[in-house]
Scaffold this motif. Structure first.
Motif, PDB file in Angstrom:
ATOM      1  N   MET A  75       0.827  -1.199   0.000  1.00 24.57           N
ATOM      2  CA  MET A  75       0.000   0.000   0.000  1.00 24.57           C
ATOM      3  C   MET A  75       0.862   1.250   0.000  1.00 24.57           C
ATOM      4  N   LEU A  76       0.416   2.221  -0.807  1.00 27.84           N
ATOM      5  CA  LEU A  76       1.000   3.557  -0.814  1.00 27.84           C
ATOM      6  C   LEU A  76      -0.096   4.511  -0.389  1.00 27.84           C
ATOM      7  N   LEU A  77       0.081   5.126   0.766  1.00 32.82           N
ATOM      8  CA  LEU A  77      -0.917   6.039   1.320  1.00 32.82           C
ATOM      9  C   LEU A  77      -0.577   7.473   0.937  1.00 32.82           C
ATOM     10  N   LEU A  78      -1.549   8.170   0.332  1.00 30.31           N
ATOM     11  CA  LEU A  78      -1.414   9.590   0.018  1.00 30.31           C
ATOM     12  C   LEU A  78      -2.196  10.340   1.084  1.00 30.31           C
ATOM     13  N   ALA A  79      -1.484  11.092   1.936  1.00 31.04           N
ATOM     14  CA  ALA A  79      -2.175  11.737   3.058  1.00 31.04           C
ATOM     15  C   ALA A  79      -1.362  12.907   3.599  1.00 31.04           C
ATOM     16  N   SER A  80      -1.961  13.591   4.568  1.00 25.26           N
ATOM     17  CA  SER A  80      -1.277  14.703   5.235  1.00 25.26           C
ATOM     18  C   SER A  80      -0.208  14.152   6.174  1.00 25.26           C
ATOM     19  N   GLN A  81       0.709  15.012   6.587  1.00 23.12           N
ATOM     20  CA  GLN A  81       1.794  14.584   7.471  1.00 23.12           C
ATOM     21  C   GLN A  81       1.245  14.025   8.779  1.00 23.12           C
ATOM     22  N   ARG A  82       0.163  14.591   9.301  1.00 21.53           N
ATOM     23  CA  ARG A  82      -0.427  14.122  10.554  1.00 21.53           C
ATOM     24  C   ARG A  82      -0.866  12.658  10.433  1.00 21.53           C
ATOM     25  N   ILE A  83      -1.494  12.309   9.330  1.00 21.48           N
ATOM     26  CA  ILE A  83      -1.956  10.939   9.095  1.00 21.48           C
ATOM     27  C   ILE A  83      -0.753  10.018   8.856  1.00 21.48           C
ATOM     28  N   VAL A  91       3.237   0.450   5.614  1.00 23.86           N
ATOM     29  CA  VAL A  91       2.613   1.290   4.592  1.00 23.86           C
ATOM     30  C   VAL A  91       3.611   2.334   4.108  1.00 23.86           C
ATOM     31  N   SER A  92       3.822   2.386   2.795  1.00 22.47           N
ATOM     32  CA  SER A  92       4.636   3.455   2.214  1.00 22.47           C
ATOM     33  C   SER A  92       3.756   4.696   2.117  1.00 22.47           C
ATOM     34  N   THR A  93       4.365   5.860   2.176  1.00 27.27           N
ATOM     35  CA  THR A  93       3.568   7.085   2.190  1.00 27.27           C
ATOM     36  C   THR A  93       4.158   8.154   1.276  1.00 27.27           C
ATOM     37  N   VAL A  94       3.260   9.017   0.811  1.00 25.90           N
ATOM     38  CA  VAL A  94       3.646  10.238   0.094  1.00 25.90           C
ATOM     39  C   VAL A  94       2.773  11.338   0.674  1.00 25.90           C
ATOM     40  N   GLN A  95       3.429  12.424   1.093  1.00 29.84           N
ATOM     41  CA  GLN A  95       2.701  13.526   1.714  1.00 29.84           C
ATOM     42  C   GLN A  95       1.975  14.357   0.667  1.00 29.84           C
ATOM     43  N   MET A  96       0.730  14.719   1.001  1.00 25.44           N
ATOM     44  CA  MET A  96      -0.072  15.588   0.138  1.00 25.44           C
ATOM     45  C   MET A  96       0.102  17.017   0.605  1.00 25.44           C
ATOM     46  N   PRO A  97       0.098  18.010  -0.250  1.00 24.12           N
ATOM     47  CA  PRO A  97       0.127  17.897  -1.702  1.00 24.12           C
ATOM     48  C   PRO A  97       1.464  17.309  -2.130  1.00 24.12           C
ATOM     49  N   MET A  98       1.459  16.612  -3.243  1.00 21.19           N
ATOM     50  CA  MET A  98       2.654  15.884  -3.659  1.00 21.19           C
ATOM     51  C   MET A  98       3.181  16.384  -4.991  1.00 21.19           C
TER      52      MET A  98
END
Length: 184
Positions: A75-83, A91-98
């Motif tokens: 899974m790659l989660l696109l979310a705010s830094q808080r989330i 879970v891999s993550t990319v901070q929004m806005p990206m």
């Protein structure tokens, strides 16, 4: 086995925009949806890949999808830094806005590591059945009794005979048992 990408975001228009970005960079998206249930249905038809999703979809949260992801999906989660700070390590993550480049690099890395993991697991020998393990154990026991070997020496002997003859260890153990029982 080729890996696939599924995008699940609450706004289907956003998911389609991300699909366009990924397509432009040579990545194929198998499906675009706005719910966990649709994403999981799409994933069930695929061998492996990456689920790109938002924090909250139309029917559930990303963690609900994470619980039901098959072994060869990440899974790659696109979310705010808080989330992102609260997201599990799996879970891999990319901070929004990206930035598109960050998304592309992250997805490429995930697909690369997933393919490597799949290849590595395919190379692992499948576990021996109880019957197969018994052949090896009995051959070791007989070698230990007849030739005064330790268990490790007996195992190494079977292993060496196996490599020398080009047969697997179970077949070698069976041959040793037949030869040794003929001597008795």
């Amino acid at each position: 086995m080729s890996s696939s990408i599924v995008i699940a975001l609450p706004k289907i228009e956003d998911a389609k925009k991300i699909r366009t970005i990924l397509n432009r960079h040579g990545l194929t998206v198998a499906s675009v949806c706005s719910s966990v249930s649709n994403a999981l249905a799409s994933i069930s038809e695929l061998d492996s890949g990456v689920l790109i999703c938002g924090y909250k979809l139309t029917d559930a949260y990303y963690k609900d999808a994470l619980d039901d992801l098959p072994q060869y999906f990440e899974m790659l989660l696109l979310a705010s830094q808080r989330i992102i700070d609260e997201a599990p390590n799996s879970v891999s993550t990319v901070q929004m806005p990206m930035k598109a480049s960050v998304l592309i690099d992250t997805v490429n890395d995930m697909l690369y590591h997933l393919e490597r993991r799949i290849k590595k697991e395919k190379k692992k020998p499948k576990p021996r059945s109880e019957k197969e393990q018994n052949y090896i154990s009995n051959a070791k026991r007989l070698l230990m009794e007849k030739n005064q070997m330790t268990e490790e020496e007996a195992y190494r002997h079977i292993q060496k005979c196996s490599m020398d003859s080009g047969t697997n260890m179970v077949e070698t153990a069976q041959m040793l048992l037949m030869l040794m029982y003929d001597e008795i």
